[in-house]
Each structure stands twice: as C-alpha cells, then as structure tokens.
Design an enzyme around this catalytic site. Sequence first.
Site, PDB file in Angstrom:
ATOM      1  CB  SER A  14      23.352 -32.384  27.418  1.00  0.00           C
ATOM      2  OG  SER A  14      21.924 -32.365  27.729  1.00  0.00           O
ATOM      3  CG  HIS A  41      21.442 -29.128  25.542  1.00  0.00           C
ATOM      4  ND1 HIS A  41      21.568 -30.652  25.282  1.00  0.00           N
ATOM      5  CD2 HIS A  41      21.923 -28.606  24.479  1.00  0.00           C
ATOM      6  CE1 HIS A  41      22.143 -30.887  24.290  1.00  0.00           C
ATOM      7  NE2 HIS A  41      22.264 -29.482  23.644  1.00  0.00           N
ATOM      8  CG  ASP A 133      22.078 -33.366  21.768  1.00  0.00           C
ATOM      9  OD1 ASP A 133      21.430 -32.798  20.889  1.00  0.00           O
ATOM     10  OD2 ASP A 133      21.662 -34.114  22.570  1.00  0.00           O
TER      11      ASP A 133
END
Length: 346
Positions: A14, A41, A133
């Site tokens: 990310s 992401h 995440d």
Amino acid sequence: MSDIPRDLVVAGASAGGVEALREFVAGLPADFPAAVLVVLHLPAGGVSSLPAILGRSGALPATSARHGEALQRGHIYAAPPDHHLLVEDGRIRLSRGPTENGHRPAIDATFRSAAQARGPGVIGVILSGALDDGAGGLSVIKHRGGLVMVQDPTEALYSGMPESALARVEVDCVLPCVRMGAELARRVREVVDGDGDDVPSLSLLDQVEAQAASASEYEAMSLPEVVDVMGPSGFSCPDCQGVLFEFDGRGTRYRCRVGHAWTAQALFEQQSQDIEHALWAALRALEEKRDLAVRMTKDAEEHGFTLVANRYRWHQDESSRAVEVLRQFLLDGPAPQDQEPPGRSA
C-alpha cells in the site's frame, strides 16, 4: 500422497509500495518458476502504470491482469484499479465485489483466494503499507500450509502492514526487499505435500469472506450469508451505513451484510475521517447561520423591531462563539500518536 510445487506468489503493498515492489521484482530471476500476483491499493479511476514500472524494474514481464487468462509461471500480474484479483482453476478472475477496508483491489481478497485455490503451493508476501491490510489473508495462507514472507519493518517506508503481519502470523521470513527475490527463487523450487487430507480446509467464515469478494451468485447460493455466521457488532458500515457483523468474536474484523469488510484499525481510522468531515460541515453551517443572523438583525433594526433584532443578535453571538471553538478544535487536530492522552499516567 501428491506433491505440488510452490508456483504461486502473491504480494501486497500500500503506502510506499511502489518503491518496495520495484526492489522486490528486481530480485526475481528470469527463469522464476512461479506466477506472481501483485496487489497495490489504487484509486478506482484511471489506468494503472504499475505493470510498466514493474516490467522495467526486473527480468520478468509484467501486465495488468485480465479476466479469464491462464496463470503462467515467470509472469507478473498486477491487479487493475477497481477490481479484486482472484484465482480460480488456474485462471485469473477479476471481481467488483465489495470493498475491504475501503479498497478494491484488496490485498486480503487476493490472499484468501490464492490460499483457497493452491493451498500449500502459495507464498504470501507483505510489503510497505499503513494500517493492517493483508494480515488476515496472510494468516489464511499460513493456515493452508503456504509460506509467508514480510518486508523488514525497519526498512519499509510505512511499517504498519509489516508490523501487523508479524504480530498476527507466524512468519517464515523477514527480509529487506532486495533480498526477497533470491529467497523466493530458492523457495519456489521446493515441492510440498499437497494431499487433501493433510491440508486444512478454509473455515466457514473464511469461505463466506471469499464468497463476498468473488461476488458470485452461484457461490452465494451454496454458502450461508454474513448475517447467518456472524453476530452484530453495534457499529455501522462507513460504506453503506448498514450493520457491521463481528467476524471472530474478538472485535478485530467486521463485515456488513452486503460484504463491505473492515479491520478494527481501518474502521477506527475511517470513523475518525468521517467525524472530521462532519465537523467541517458543522463549521460551515454555523458560519452560514451566523452570517444569516447578521442580515436578519440588520433587517429587524431597519424596521424598528428591537426585540426581534435582539433575538437574532443573540443567535449571531452564540454562533460566533461556537465557530471559534469548533475551528480551533479542528485546526489543533488530534494529539500526536506518541503523546499520552489526558488523564493517563505511566
């Protein structure tokens, strides 16, 4: 007994992930005998330049994943914007299933799908990123007999994801990105026991989560719904304002009945953002009320309505004081993360 190769690598990143992914793929040799799925992401709109960046960074070709194409060893597939990247029967499946932690593509969705499809033949990799995440999906890979590898948090631009993975999963390797390629090249040549009796199956909750990400009507008919296997949490979903159901009874993961998923950390951050947006809207409304009260006070005075003018002047003063307090609160912002909250002592 049947043996299977470790021929599928799934990597998630990310914030700070582009730099980490460039170093990661640079270390993969040209004869790398596994397919590599990469999830970064991305915003929903536009076209991702990630495949071109990764293709220039190493010896392996990199393309944006296409729905239905067969996985090939020695190839990097990047998740396209606004689609979950899933694996089904040796092929790529792209899905516009519900977001997870506000993201689509979501790292956890890819990790769960890979673990379900290939079991111990998967290697999961977590790279730089904020929050937590990927930790949930990495635990599913580990549960199914796969290997898990995490970027050294001390070298990650954002250490949140690596640290969360280390806290929740028994990781096999913790390495700097530049050393991961050589280690993966060694590990993918290992052959592991893939006998179905020895590989733990996905739990019912993990199956329900995999179903939600795939958005398959067929699968939805064969498994219970979120509301049937999870208890209500008392919290609402930031995406649809529906009830969030608690995943594991520990308050760490949540999912609403239509499938939006949140970890506790991501939910907390989103609630903080929502509160700030609401407060800025309240500030705007208070300033408009103050300005309108000024006009109405003037109009009442011009018509000789002294009592009415005084009433609107009171509203003007009250709104002005509220504007001052709220604006100062918003501009000061929250306390730094390394600062103890008021009233707390060591």
